[in-house]
Write a protein that holds these residues in place. Structure first.
Motif, PDB file in Angstrom:
ATOM      1  N   GLN A   1      -4.052  -7.883   1.132  1.00 56.55           N
ATOM      2  CA  GLN A   1      -3.264  -9.115   0.993  1.00 56.55           C
ATOM      3  C   GLN A   1      -2.995  -9.480  -0.458  1.00 56.55           C
ATOM      4  N   ASP A   2      -3.969  -9.242  -1.332  1.00 55.72           N
ATOM      5  CA  ASP A   2      -3.729  -9.647  -2.718  1.00 55.72           C
ATOM      6  C   ASP A   2      -3.975  -8.524  -3.722  1.00 55.72           C
ATOM      7  N   THR A   3      -3.865  -7.283  -3.255  1.00 55.65           N
ATOM      8  CA  THR A   3      -4.037  -6.150  -4.160  1.00 55.65           C
ATOM      9  C   THR A   3      -2.959  -5.111  -3.880  1.00 55.65           C
ATOM     10  N   THR A   4      -2.466  -4.500  -4.941  1.00 54.20           N
ATOM     11  CA  THR A   4      -1.554  -3.386  -4.789  1.00 54.20           C
ATOM     12  C   THR A   4      -2.399  -2.121  -4.729  1.00 54.20           C
ATOM     13  N   ILE A   5      -2.173  -1.309  -3.713  1.00 56.52           N
ATOM     14  CA  ILE A   5      -3.026  -0.135  -3.527  1.00 56.52           C
ATOM     15  C   ILE A   5      -2.184   1.140  -3.570  1.00 56.52           C
ATOM     16  N   LEU A   6      -2.640   2.099  -4.351  1.00 61.24           N
ATOM     17  CA  LEU A   6      -2.064   3.443  -4.312  1.00 61.24           C
ATOM     18  C   LEU A   6      -3.213   4.385  -4.003  1.00 61.24           C
ATOM     19  N   TYR A   7      -3.082   5.126  -2.909  1.00 65.82           N
ATOM     20  CA  TYR A   7      -4.183   6.029  -2.584  1.00 65.82           C
ATOM     21  C   TYR A   7      -3.643   7.384  -2.188  1.00 65.82           C
ATOM     22  N   SER A   8      -4.405   8.414  -2.491  1.00 66.23           N
ATOM     23  CA  SER A   8      -3.985   9.757  -2.128  1.00 66.23           C
ATOM     24  C   SER A   8      -4.758  10.183  -0.898  1.00 66.23           C
ATOM     25  N   THR A   9      -4.143  11.029  -0.113  1.00 63.94           N
ATOM     26  CA  THR A   9      -4.849  11.567   1.052  1.00 63.94           C
ATOM     27  C   THR A   9      -4.158  12.830   1.523  1.00 63.94           C
ATOM     28  N   HIS A  10      -4.936  13.694   2.168  1.00 56.56           N
ATOM     29  CA  HIS A  10      -4.284  14.824   2.833  1.00 56.56           C
ATOM     30  C   HIS A  10      -4.461  14.693   4.337  1.00 56.56           C
ATOM     31  N   ILE A  11      -5.083  13.560   4.741  1.00 55.28           N
ATOM     32  CA  ILE A  11      -5.260  13.320   6.162  1.00 55.28           C
ATOM     33  C   ILE A  11      -4.210  12.313   6.607  1.00 55.28           C
ATOM     34  N   LEU A  12      -3.255  12.794   7.399  1.00 52.18           N
ATOM     35  CA  LEU A  12      -2.058  11.988   7.610  1.00 52.18           C
ATOM     36  C   LEU A  12      -2.282  10.854   8.586  1.00 52.18           C
ATOM     37  N   ASN A  13      -3.284  10.978   9.451  1.00 51.60           N
ATOM     38  CA  ASN A  13      -3.575   9.868  10.361  1.00 51.60           C
ATOM     39  C   ASN A  13      -3.971   8.624   9.585  1.00 51.60           C
ATOM     40  N   ASP A  14      -4.727   8.832   8.482  1.00 54.55           N
ATOM     41  CA  ASP A  14      -5.139   7.699   7.661  1.00 54.55           C
ATOM     42  C   ASP A  14      -3.939   7.038   7.019  1.00 54.55           C
ATOM     43  N   ALA A  15      -3.013   7.868   6.551  1.00 56.67           N
ATOM     44  CA  ALA A  15      -1.834   7.344   5.860  1.00 56.67           C
ATOM     45  C   ALA A  15      -0.993   6.500   6.816  1.00 56.67           C
ATOM     46  N   GLU A  16      -0.920   6.957   8.088  1.00 53.21           N
ATOM     47  CA  GLU A  16      -0.099   6.262   9.071  1.00 53.21           C
ATOM     48  C   GLU A  16      -0.593   4.832   9.269  1.00 53.21           C
ATOM     49  N   GLU A  17      -1.903   4.647   9.042  1.00 57.46           N
ATOM     50  CA  GLU A  17      -2.507   3.374   9.383  1.00 57.46           C
ATOM     51  C   GLU A  17      -2.264   2.283   8.352  1.00 57.46           C
ATOM     52  N   MET A  18      -2.149   2.646   7.109  1.00 55.94           N
ATOM     53  CA  MET A  18      -2.091   1.618   6.066  1.00 55.94           C
ATOM     54  C   MET A  18      -1.059   2.033   5.025  1.00 55.94           C
ATOM     55  N   THR A  19       0.209   1.821   5.339  1.00 59.23           N
ATOM     56  CA  THR A  19       1.227   2.310   4.434  1.00 59.23           C
ATOM     57  C   THR A  19       2.479   1.451   4.442  1.00 59.23           C
ATOM     58  N   ASP A  20       2.902   1.035   3.249  1.00 61.85           N
ATOM     59  CA  ASP A  20       4.231   0.450   3.122  1.00 61.85           C
ATOM     60  C   ASP A  20       5.190   1.462   2.541  1.00 61.85           C
TER      61      ASP A  20
ATOM     62  N   ALA B   1       0.851  -1.190   0.000  1.00 61.84           N
ATOM     63  CA  ALA B   1       0.000   0.000   0.000  1.00 61.84           C
ATOM     64  C   ALA B   1       0.881   1.232   0.000  1.00 61.84           C
ATOM     65  N   THR B   2       0.619   2.125  -0.923  1.00 58.08           N
ATOM     66  CA  THR B   2       1.400   3.349  -1.027  1.00 58.08           C
ATOM     67  C   THR B   2       0.478   4.541  -0.829  1.00 58.08           C
ATOM     68  N   ALA B   3       0.928   5.465   0.017  1.00 59.49           N
ATOM     69  CA  ALA B   3       0.126   6.668   0.250  1.00 59.49           C
ATOM     70  C   ALA B   3       0.752   7.842  -0.474  1.00 59.49           C
ATOM     71  N   LEU B   4      -0.082   8.514  -1.248  1.00 61.81           N
ATOM     72  CA  LEU B   4       0.345   9.708  -1.961  1.00 61.81           C
ATOM     73  C   LEU B   4      -0.145  10.883  -1.115  1.00 61.81           C
ATOM     74  N   ILE B   5       0.817  11.559  -0.476  1.00 59.62           N
ATOM     75  CA  ILE B   5       0.439  12.573   0.491  1.00 59.62           C
ATOM     76  C   ILE B   5       0.780  13.956  -0.024  1.00 59.62           C
ATOM     77  N   GLY B   6      -0.099  14.888   0.199  1.00 57.78           N
ATOM     78  CA  GLY B   6       0.192  16.253  -0.200  1.00 57.78           C
ATOM     79  C   GLY B   6      -1.014  17.117   0.030  1.00 57.78           C
ATOM     80  N   PRO B   7      -0.797  18.436   0.132  1.00 55.89           N
ATOM     81  CA  PRO B   7      -1.939  19.327   0.325  1.00 55.89           C
ATOM     82  C   PRO B   7      -2.814  19.358  -0.929  1.00 55.89           C
ATOM     83  N   ASN B   8      -4.001  19.940  -0.807  1.00 60.13           N
ATOM     84  CA  ASN B   8      -4.881  20.055  -1.975  1.00 60.13           C
ATOM     85  C   ASN B   8      -4.180  20.859  -3.059  1.00 60.13           C
ATOM     86  N   GLY B   9      -4.271  20.388  -4.277  1.00 55.00           N
ATOM     87  CA  GLY B   9      -3.649  21.098  -5.387  1.00 55.00           C
ATOM     88  C   GLY B   9      -2.201  20.706  -5.628  1.00 55.00           C
ATOM     89  N   ALA B  10      -1.718  19.671  -4.923  1.00 60.50           N
ATOM     90  CA  ALA B  10      -0.317  19.263  -5.087  1.00 60.50           C
ATOM     91  C   ALA B  10      -0.110  18.440  -6.350  1.00 60.50           C
TER      92      ALA B  10
END
Lengths: 261, 293, 64
Positions: free
Chosen positions: B172-191, B31-40
């Protein structure tokens, strides 16, 4: 073919659930009936308004059944076209602008199937409405004024339906081409209604034109159009339908990137 | 194995550069988190990966089959279709075999919690239900790669928790790329973390790598009184800072370690109400990365 | 032509207008968020013959 079937089902459901399948035919039928009915009651109506001096008699030449039927497509050429433009101007542009198309465009979508599913659905409604309308008009005309020969009527209706298919193709392609439904309507309006006017004003100089197809259709109710000019106009119309649809498919694909994400 | 590799991804809209020279790899079932402010440029990157937008420069290499599932930030549905009709249509267009369409669609809708609502028209759905339906259409064809644009940002805390749990079970069997600007969410599910700012990738790495780089671990000791705090601070050379009843000691390679601190406290016989090892939250790290630019 | 035939002939005209109006009204009542105030659309549908229901279906309905 699978994609076409899936997308056509979606288009058909839209036409049914948004009541297009109901109100578009009703409007065409209504205007077709109104023509012979008003023609029939017009003399009585004017009489009852009655601000004529006593003893004055207006003689109304009774219109021929052919004239009545030709008048019906005269109505369709403005009100009918307007109804079709309003109903289908957003077919592609609206989906793109609202973002409902996003979830289709991110899939391995065939844009040919996408455009053609809309084309077939819209044409079924439009051609069906025109045919039902003209049949209703035919019945009422026969009731009030006398019968037109059925063979002539079929040639008349068939030719006019070809023009309607061109109209639907222009509207859908404008919708695929333009960024929103309003502009698609404006483009369709110019291409169909304005060009028709131009052809009407200047068209005495040529005989082969897609814009002459409606009047050639009407001529079947009398002696029939001049064969050469008629068939050439029909051929050009068919060619234009294919070319405009191909352009519409290409624009659907090209403008997919502009969908709201 | 790489499921996707992006190299030098750049997108210009006229003169404006929305994304500039972004490179990253997505490994299988991570799982990859794409983090950045709005408009990044998060949505622009995702749009390029779905194929909706063509990149101005750079390459995207997708290896392996299985297709892509995409959930936009505000998924829109044809209001006159029912949820089941929509998901079935999505499955068919994505090439799910006709014989499996119904079963797979129903199972997916039940998985996202829309089982009872699947015969209802999409037009009547609330925001939370639309998000679930959006997830259902993204996973119904069982894609290897799942792209999610702000999947939980618009949800209330309960909905957010539920969707996050669903996503975790997919991991477990999916590659995930997700964007978020809420960092608590990113902390929870990130490789892997990708920090995006003004279209540029300013930092990337695993959660641990990024933590190690920026987190500045420290030990925080809470005393009963400020006199004790001051006394403890004077007794050692650990360059701590005193904040009323608290002493904060930065942890460096030279120390101190937690054990050293505890031993010293015991030796001095000082009473404490708490000793804690702390590291920066992702939010603090993000502010630091942003400030570096 | 007898008067009864004339009335029978005119019946479909009125019927079509009624059907259009009723369908538009029923849809308006069920519509959670039409494009514009509900009462105004109600007035338009009932008062403007033929065109009222069409306007509602094209502009006022907003595909809920």
């Amino acid at each position: 073919m699978t994609q076409f079937r899936v997308l056509f089902q979606k288009e058909w459901r839209e036409n049914v659930r948004n009541y297009k399948i109901l109100w578009i035919p009703l409007v065409f039928i209504l205007f077709a009936i109104l023509e012979p009915v008003t023609q029939y009651f017009l003399p009585q109506l004017l009489d009852s308004l009655g601000n004529l001096p006593d003893g004055a008699v207006i003689e109304f030449p009774e219109p021929s059944p052919g004239e009545i039927l030709a008048n019906i497509i005269g109505q369709y050429q403005f009100i009918g076209l307007l109804v079709l433009i309003l109903a289908y101007m957003g077919a592609v542009a609206g989906e793109r602008r609202s973002g409902t198309a996003t979830l289709l465009y991110v899939r391995p979508l065939s844009y040919g199937a996408y455009y053609m599913s809309k084309w077939v659905a819209a044409n079924l409604i439009a051609v069906g409405s025109v045919l039902f309308g003209l049949l209703a008009g035919y019945y009422y005309t026969a009731l009030f004024f006398g019968q037109v020969e059925i063979g002539s009527f079929l040639q008349f209706a068939g030719t006019y339906c070809l023009w309607i298919i061109l109209v639907v193709t222009v509207i859908l392609t404008a919708s695929a081409w333009m960024p929103n439904g309003g502009l698609a309507a404006a483009v369709s309006f110019v291409l169909l209604l304005f060009m028709q006017l131009v052809d009407g004003l200047l068209g005495a100089y040529w005989t082969v034109s897609p814009f002459k197809v409606p009047s050639y259709a009407a001529q079947w109710l009398w002696a029939g159009p001049e064969t050469g000019a008629y068939w050439w106009s029909v051929a050009i119309t068919v060619f234009l339908i294919v070319a405009i649809a191909a352009f519409g498919i290409w624009m659907s694909k090209k403008n997919a990137a502009k969908v709201k994400v | 194995m790489n499921v996707l590799e992006a190299k030098g991804l750049t997108k210009q809209f006229g003169a404006e550069v929305a994304v500039e020279d972004v490179s990253f790899r997505l490994e299988e079932n991570t799982a990859t988190a794409l983090i950045g402010p709005n408009g990044a440029g998060k949505t622009t990157i995702l749009s390029m990966l779905t194929g909706l937008l063509k990149q101005s420069e750079g390459t995207i290499n997708q290896s392996g089959q299985g297709g892509i599932g995409f959930l936009p930030q505000y998924p829109q549905f044809f209001p006159w279709l029912t949820a089941l009709e929509f998901v079935e249509m999505a499955a068919k267009i994505s090439g799910v075999e006709a014989a499996n369409v119904r079963q797979q669609s129903v199972r997916t809708l039940e998985f996202v919690g829309l089982g009872p609502a699947m015969k209802k028209k999409c037009g009547t759905f609330s925001g939370g239900m639309k998000q679930r339906l959006g997830l259902a259409q993204a996973i119904v064809h069982q894609p290897k790669l799942l792209l999610l644009d702000e999947p939980v940002s618009a949800l209330d805390p309960t909905g957010r928790r539920e969707i996050l749990n669903l996503l975790k079970s997919l991991q477990q069997d999916t590659t995930i790329l997700y964007s978020t600007h809420i960092l608590n969410d990113a902390e929870e599910m990130t490789d892997q973390l990708l920090f995006l700012q003004q279209g540029k990738l300013v930092e990337q790495g695993s959660l641990k790598e990024v933590r190690d780089r920026y987190s500045e671990p420290r030990i925080q000791i809470r005393f009963e009184t400020s006199q004790e705090a001051l006394r403890f601070s004077a007794l050692n050379a650990w360059q701590g800072t005193v904040d009323r009843t608290e002493v904060i000691l930065p942890v460096t390679t030279q120390g101190p370690t937690m054990q050293m601190v505890l031993e010293r406290l015991a030796a001095e016989g000082l009473a404490v109400s708490g000793v804690e090892r702390k590291s920066a939250t992702l939010e603090e790290i993000f502010l630091k990365v942003a400030g570096k630019e | 032509m007898s008067d009864t035939t004339v009335v029978l002939a005119l019946l479909p005209v009125i019927l079509i207008q009624l059907v259009l109006m009723i369908f538009a009204l029923v849809d308006l009542i069920k519509n959670p968020k039409p494009n514009g105030p509900k009462w105004l659309w109600g007035v338009i549908i009932v008062v403007i013959n033929i065109i009222g229901p069409i306007l509602y279906f094209v502009i006022g309905r907003r595909n809920y």
